[in-house]
Design a protein around this motif. Structure first.
Motif, mmCIF file in Angstrom:
data_model
loop_
_atom_site.group_PDB
_atom_site.id
_atom_site.type_symbol
_atom_site.label_atom_id
_atom_site.label_comp_id
_atom_site.label_asym_id
_atom_site.label_seq_id
_atom_site.Cartn_x
_atom_site.Cartn_y
_atom_site.Cartn_z
ATOM 1 N N MET A 195 0.818 -1.209 0.000
ATOM 2 C CA MET A 195 0.000 0.000 0.000
ATOM 3 C C MET A 195 0.858 1.268 0.000
ATOM 4 N N LEU A 196 2.028 1.218 0.601
ATOM 5 C CA LEU A 196 2.954 2.351 0.535
ATOM 6 C C LEU A 196 3.426 2.551 -0.906
ATOM 7 N N ALA A 262 4.676 4.094 8.802
ATOM 8 C CA ALA A 262 3.460 4.800 9.197
ATOM 9 C C ALA A 262 2.648 5.191 7.965
ATOM 10 N N GLY A 263 3.351 5.588 6.889
ATOM 11 C CA GLY A 263 2.655 5.908 5.652
ATOM 12 C C GLY A 263 1.948 4.692 5.072
ATOM 13 N N GLY A 264 2.624 3.521 5.136
ATOM 14 C CA GLY A 264 2.007 2.291 4.658
ATOM 15 C C GLY A 264 0.810 1.880 5.494
ATOM 16 N N ILE A 265 0.901 2.074 6.804
ATOM 17 C CA ILE A 265 -0.215 1.746 7.702
ATOM 18 C C ILE A 265 -1.417 2.629 7.401
ATOM 19 N N PHE A 266 -1.159 3.920 7.218
ATOM 20 C CA PHE A 266 -2.249 4.853 6.908
ATOM 21 C C PHE A 266 -2.917 4.473 5.591
ATOM 22 N N SER A 267 -2.094 4.191 4.581
ATOM 23 C CA SER A 267 -2.633 3.839 3.263
ATOM 24 C C SER A 267 -3.426 2.535 3.317
ATOM 25 N N ALA A 268 -2.897 1.533 4.022
ATOM 26 C CA ALA A 268 -3.587 0.246 4.128
ATOM 27 C C ALA A 268 -4.881 0.377 4.922
ATOM 28 N N SER A 269 -4.858 1.177 5.978
ATOM 29 C CA SER A 269 -6.038 1.346 6.821
ATOM 30 C C SER A 269 -7.163 2.047 6.062
ATOM 31 N N MET A 270 -6.807 3.119 5.363
ATOM 32 C CA MET A 270 -7.813 3.924 4.685
ATOM 33 C C MET A 270 -8.229 3.346 3.335
ATOM 34 N N GLY A 271 -7.313 2.621 2.693
ATOM 35 C CA GLY A 271 -7.614 2.129 1.362
ATOM 36 C C GLY A 271 -8.005 0.659 1.284
#
Length: 277
Positions: A195-196, A262-271
């Protein structure tokens, strides 16, 4: 010893202590971000797969997991369901093993939770091998090999963590426990890495989204656990080193990696995770 020598020695000692603190803080930040991301993932697994199971809509698993549910394959479906349930156990209980305050204040819980974690890790690795080689996996044969290596490393690291715990070599035991924690998170690292990558490129660069094959996914299939393991090894070396420069470089590198994660976590969580709940 003259005053200059005393002052120089004192300054070096202060610098060494300060660099140790920075290295420790960067490691703690990595751990906190990792735990947060894994618990968000655990929430998603519980809500999506657990919700589909409670509704009796097991076919819904296939929207995310290829061949997750196969009508008529009772044994295989039970194996997948148990795999998902046990994944929640390690996602929630695993991080608790690495918190020093819990080890100190609740040693009995640490031992019991540790035994549950190790046993669950072994069951998951064997079950994962069974599912990969009987049901297949997205990404073809390369995916099978990367997941199989991940499972083998889990078995080896779990065994070494237990061995050094029995030998009462606590420092070595903890380091193998950290390595085990990393390889147990391989599936999670894969998702946030993917996702990142998509967030950066805004397109499926380096792989075909329909076949889920391509050079980037081949790389990520092994990098999902080999890169974090390499970073952990460099961290251990920096921790043991008396070279302040090594500690500073490792602190900066770990901080940058944590930000990327953290960027990958945000992207995976939201997307990917939260929209499916």
């Amino acid at each position: 010893m003259n005053q200059t020598t005393i002052t120089t020695t004192g300054n070096n000692s202060f610098a060494h202590s300060s660099n140790n603190n920075w290295l420790s803080h960067s490691a703690k930040m990595w751990f906190l971000v990792t735990v947060f991301g894994q618990w968000v993932f655990a929430f998603y697994v519980a809500m999506f797969y657990g919700g589909a199971s409670l509704e009796g809509d097991f076919a819904k698993w296939n929207k995310v997991m290829p061949h997750g549910y196969i009508a008529g394959d009772t044994i295989g479906n039970i194996a997948v369901g148990m795999h998902l349930l046990l994944a929640l156990v390690v996602l929630i209980g695993g991080p608790l093993q690495l918190i020093p305050q819990i080890r100190k204040l609740a040693p009995r819980f640490h031992r019991i939770n540790g035994r549950i974690y190790i046993l669950t890790a072994l069951v998951l690795s064997v079950g994962g091998l069974f599912m990969v080689w009987t049901r297949g996996v997205a990404g073809g044969d390369i995916g099978k090999y990367s997941i199989s290596l991940n499972a083998i490393l889990i078995i080896v690291f779990a065994s070494l963590a237990v061995y050094f715990a029995i030998k009462r070599d606590i420092k070595t035991h903890r380091r193998w426990a950290i390595r085990l924690f990393i390889v147990m998170g391989g599936v999670w690292f894969f998702r946030i890495g993917l996702m990142l990558w998509l967030m950066i490129h805004q397109a499926p660069v380096g792989f075909d989204p329909k076949t889920f094959e391509g050079p980037f996914l081949t790389f990520l299939g092994f990098a999902q656990y080999l890169i974090p393991l390499a970073v952990a090894q460099l961290y251990f070396k920096a921790s043991d080193s008396n070279n302040n420069q090594n500690k500073i470089i490792m602190s900066v590198a770990l901080t940058l990696l944590t930000l990327a994660m953290a960027g990958g976590i945000f992207s995976a969580s939201m997307g990917m995770w939260l929209p499916r709940i």
